[in-house]
Design a protein around this motif. Sequence first.
Motif, PDB file in Angstrom:
ATOM      1  N   LEU A 329     -12.010   2.695  24.410  1.00  0.00           N
ATOM      2  CA  LEU A 329     -11.028   2.047  24.831  1.00  0.00           C
ATOM      3  C   LEU A 329     -10.223   2.399  26.035  1.00  0.00           C
ATOM      4  N   ALA A 330     -10.408   3.450  26.544  1.00  0.00           N
ATOM      5  CA  ALA A 330      -9.849   3.830  27.733  1.00  0.00           C
ATOM      6  C   ALA A 330     -10.367   3.357  28.978  1.00  0.00           C
ATOM      7  N   GLU A 331      -9.266   3.280  29.934  1.00  0.00           N
ATOM      8  CA  GLU A 331      -9.998   2.465  31.092  1.00  0.00           C
ATOM      9  C   GLU A 331     -10.537   3.887  32.077  1.00  0.00           C
ATOM     10  N   LEU A 332     -11.851   3.919  32.369  1.00  0.00           N
ATOM     11  CA  LEU A 332     -12.409   5.275  32.708  1.00  0.00           C
ATOM     12  C   LEU A 332     -13.062   4.935  34.236  1.00  0.00           C
ATOM     13  N   PRO A 333     -12.827   5.374  35.552  1.00  0.00           N
ATOM     14  CA  PRO A 333     -13.407   5.176  36.473  1.00  0.00           C
ATOM     15  C   PRO A 333     -15.042   6.223  36.460  1.00  0.00           C
ATOM     16  N   GLU A 334     -15.898   5.836  37.046  1.00  0.00           N
ATOM     17  CA  GLU A 334     -17.185   6.352  36.862  1.00  0.00           C
ATOM     18  C   GLU A 334     -17.096   8.042  36.947  1.00  0.00           C
ATOM     19  N   ASN A 335     -16.191   8.730  37.928  1.00  0.00           N
ATOM     20  CA  ASN A 335     -16.059   9.995  37.912  1.00  0.00           C
ATOM     21  C   ASN A 335     -15.404  10.723  36.898  1.00  0.00           C
ATOM     22  N   LYS A 336     -14.800   9.998  36.053  1.00  0.00           N
ATOM     23  CA  LYS A 336     -14.006  10.381  35.095  1.00  0.00           C
ATOM     24  C   LYS A 336     -14.601  10.255  33.417  1.00  0.00           C
ATOM     25  N   LEU A 337     -16.179   9.594  33.603  1.00  0.00           N
ATOM     26  CA  LEU A 337     -16.597   9.449  32.246  1.00  0.00           C
ATOM     27  C   LEU A 337     -17.182  10.769  31.543  1.00  0.00           C
ATOM     28  N   LEU A 338     -17.808  11.663  32.294  1.00  0.00           N
ATOM     29  CA  LEU A 338     -18.377  13.025  31.804  1.00  0.00           C
ATOM     30  C   LEU A 338     -17.233  13.929  31.593  1.00  0.00           C
ATOM     31  N   PRO A 339     -16.247  14.171  32.273  1.00  0.00           N
ATOM     32  CA  PRO A 339     -15.365  15.108  31.957  1.00  0.00           C
ATOM     33  C   PRO A 339     -14.205  14.502  30.734  1.00  0.00           C
ATOM     34  N   SER A 340     -14.391  13.387  30.530  1.00  0.00           N
ATOM     35  CA  SER A 340     -13.291  12.765  29.635  1.00  0.00           C
ATOM     36  C   SER A 340     -13.854  13.168  28.237  1.00  0.00           C
ATOM     37  N   LEU A 341     -15.360  12.649  28.185  1.00  0.00           N
ATOM     38  CA  LEU A 341     -16.047  13.007  27.091  1.00  0.00           C
ATOM     39  C   LEU A 341     -16.148  14.546  26.743  1.00  0.00           C
ATOM     40  N   HIS A 342     -16.417  15.078  27.906  1.00  0.00           N
ATOM     41  CA  HIS A 342     -16.516  16.814  27.735  1.00  0.00           C
ATOM     42  C   HIS A 342     -15.041  17.142  26.977  1.00  0.00           C
ATOM     43  N   GLU A 343     -14.162  16.804  27.442  1.00  0.00           N
ATOM     44  CA  GLU A 343     -12.806  17.186  26.736  1.00  0.00           C
ATOM     45  C   GLU A 343     -12.769  16.966  25.185  1.00  0.00           C
ATOM     46  N   ILE A 344     -13.237  15.963  24.892  1.00  0.00           N
ATOM     47  CA  ILE A 344     -13.334  15.625  23.382  1.00  0.00           C
ATOM     48  C   ILE A 344     -14.177  16.569  22.584  1.00  0.00           C
ATOM     49  N   PHE A 345     -15.265  17.163  23.197  1.00  0.00           N
ATOM     50  CA  PHE A 345     -16.375  17.794  22.457  1.00  0.00           C
ATOM     51  C   PHE A 345     -16.153  19.275  22.589  1.00  0.00           C
ATOM     52  N   GLN A 346     -15.601  19.688  23.831  1.00  0.00           N
ATOM     53  CA  GLN A 346     -15.669  21.181  24.204  1.00  0.00           C
ATOM     54  C   GLN A 346     -14.724  21.881  23.036  1.00  0.00           C
ATOM     55  N   VAL A 347     -15.139  22.950  22.588  1.00  0.00           N
ATOM     56  CA  VAL A 347     -14.309  23.792  21.785  1.00  0.00           C
ATOM     57  C   VAL A 347     -13.610  24.849  22.846  1.00  0.00           C
ATOM     58  N   ARG A 348     -12.440  25.202  22.850  1.00  0.00           N
ATOM     59  CA  ARG A 348     -11.602  25.985  23.745  1.00  0.00           C
ATOM     60  C   ARG A 348     -12.140  27.394  23.670  1.00  0.00           C
ATOM     61  N   GLN A 349     -12.329  27.769  22.471  1.00  0.00           N
ATOM     62  CA  GLN A 349     -12.868  29.451  22.184  1.00  0.00           C
ATOM     63  C   GLN A 349     -12.947  29.520  20.763  1.00  0.00           C
ATOM     64  N   ASP A 350     -14.200  30.214  20.373  1.00  0.00           N
ATOM     65  CA  ASP A 350     -14.436  30.677  19.166  1.00  0.00           C
ATOM     66  C   ASP A 350     -14.395  32.355  19.106  1.00  0.00           C
ATOM     67  N   GLU A 351     -13.679  32.738  18.412  1.00  0.00           N
ATOM     68  CA  GLU A 351     -13.484  34.473  18.317  1.00  0.00           C
ATOM     69  C   GLU A 351     -14.874  35.160  18.696  1.00  0.00           C
ATOM     70  N   PHE A 352     -15.926  34.663  17.930  1.00  0.00           N
ATOM     71  CA  PHE A 352     -17.052  35.081  17.711  1.00  0.00           C
ATOM     72  C   PHE A 352     -18.206  34.548  18.829  1.00  0.00           C
ATOM     73  N   TRP A 353     -18.439  33.307  18.692  1.00  0.00           N
ATOM     74  CA  TRP A 353     -19.437  32.535  18.988  1.00  0.00           C
ATOM     75  C   TRP A 353     -19.018  32.233  20.812  1.00  0.00           C
ATOM     76  N   SER A 354     -17.959  32.595  21.211  1.00  0.00           N
ATOM     77  CA  SER A 354     -17.774  32.343  22.734  1.00  0.00           C
ATOM     78  C   SER A 354     -18.349  33.705  23.507  1.00  0.00           C
ATOM     79  N   TRP A 355     -18.643  34.688  22.332  1.00  0.00           N
ATOM     80  CA  TRP A 355     -19.012  35.908  22.978  1.00  0.00           C
ATOM     81  C   TRP A 355     -20.443  36.318  22.295  1.00  0.00           C
ATOM     82  N   HIS A 356     -21.128  35.508  21.733  1.00  0.00           N
ATOM     83  CA  HIS A 356     -22.570  35.637  21.296  1.00  0.00           C
ATOM     84  C   HIS A 356     -23.486  34.788  21.250  1.00  0.00           C
TER      85      HIS A 356
END
Length: 482
Positions: A329-356
Motif C-alpha cells: 500500500l505504500a507509495e514507492l518510486p522505482e528506485n525504492k522498490l528493492l531496498p524497501s522490500l529488502h528491509e522487510i526480509f533482511q535479518v539484522r544479525q544472527d549470532e551463529f549464521w551471520s558467521w557460518h
Amino acid sequence: MTSRAENFYRVWREQCRGIHFLHDEQSMPPEKLLQAIWQHQRLRRNKLKTGDGRSVRVLHPGFISAEGGPDFRGAVLQIGDAAPISGDVEVDLQPGGWHGHGHDRNPRFKNVILHVVWENPKPNPAVPATMALNGALDAPLPELALALENESALPEVLRGKCSAPLRELTAAQLTEMLHAAAKVRFQNKAGSILARAKMSGWEQALWEHLFRALGYKHNVWPMQNLAETRDRWVNGTQSAFELQARLLGISGLLPDELTRAQKSSDTFLRHAWDVWWREREAFADCILPRITWKFHGLRPANHPQRRLALASHWLVSENLAANIEAWCLAELPENKLLPSLHEIFQVRQDEFWSWHWTCKSARLAKPQPLLGEARVTDLAVNVILPWLWIRAKEGDNETIQHEMERRFLAWPAAEDNSVLKLARQRLLGTSNPRLLKSAAAQQGLMQIVRDFCEHSNAVCADCRFPELVQGWKAPNASGNIT
C-alpha cells in the motif's frame, strides 16, 4: 500463445576460458579445448567416423551443460545409416574415461549417444558410440587453441532460427514482446499461489511459496514439504534459535555428531541438539530423510541449513504478512522498490549464521548477510508480487493489481544464470547480460524458452516462434503474445 509448465531447458555453462597455446602439436590437449572444438565444430565434418567405422553426421553439437553430468545436452546426431537421434555427448581425453570416471555407473549419463575422445578408440559394445578428434580437426591444434581461447559467443550456425528476425526488432518491439511473455509467466505463478490459497488460505500459500523460493531449483520439494507441515512445528517456540533447531531436526539436516574440526560451531550444535532431543519424538512422523536434499552445485550462501535459519527469523517475527501488505500500500518510486522490500526480509544479525555457511563450516572472517538483494529480487518476482496481485484480483481491486504490475515491470534485473546466458546467445545473438535491463525482461525470455525452445530440439524443428516474431514486426501487429 499458450504456456506449458514443464522443467527448465537444460543449458550450457559459460564458455571455457584459460585455454593455453600448445607449443607441441603432439601434446595431449586440455579437455576444455576439446570441449570448445566440439562446441564450435572445428572439425572436418564430412569425415567423422566412430571407432567401429560408422559415419557421424552432427546436425547439432548440443549445449554445454551447466549442472554436471554429460558435457553437452541436446545434441542431434546421425550415426551410420540410423535415423537422426537426440541425446547427450560426453568429452574425455581417452576412451578409458568412460569407465575410469564412472560414467557407466552414473544414471545421469544414460542418455549419452556419443563419447568424444582424443585418442583413437577401440570398438567396445559396452560403451556408447565413440569418436576420436585426433586427425579430424579442421586446423592445427595450436591454431585452434589460440582461436578458441577467449571465444564466448555462440556461432551463428548454432543460434536459433528466431535469432535473425529477433535482431530486426526495434528496442521498443523487443521490450514489448518480452514484457508480454513475462506477464504470462507472472500470471502462471499467481495461478499456482491461488490454487494453494483455496486449499489452505492466503498466508499458508505465501509461506509455502517463500519456502519453495528458498529451495531454489535443487531443493524446492523438500522445502515445500516442510512448509506444508508448518502448523505442526511453528507453534510453541520462543526464539529463532529454537525454531532453527526444530527445523534442522525435522528437515534431517542437523548433523549427527561433532568432530574436533568443528570447534567453532560446537556450541551451536550442542545447544541445537539440547532442543531437538526433547522434541524429536513428537515430530517423528514428519522428519524428512536426508536423501531428499541435493547439495551438488550449491553456492555456500544457498545451503538449505542457512536458508532454514533465515526462514526461522521470518516465522518468529509473526508479522511478515502484515509488513508485506503494508509495503503493497505504500507509495514507492522505482528506485525504492528493492531496498524497501529488502528491509522487510533482511535479518539484522544472527549470532551463529551471520558467521557460518553451514552447521559444520568454519567461522567466517567477517559476517555475511543472510539475504542479499539478488535473492530479494527472486522473492519479489516469484512470490511477493504474484501473491499480492492475485489477492487483489480475487478481491476486485484493480488499483492494487495495476500497481503490482507496475512494480513487476519496473523491478531491476536479477542475477544472470545459465538459462538466460544460453537464451540470449541463441535467440538474441549476444552474450551481453546488460541487454536485459529488468527482471521482467529476464522473466519474459525464460518464458519464451519454456513455451517454444523446450518443445523443439537443438535445430528448432517445427518451432513456430520465428513465425510469431515475423508477425510481431508487422506494422499492424497487436503485440499481444498472451
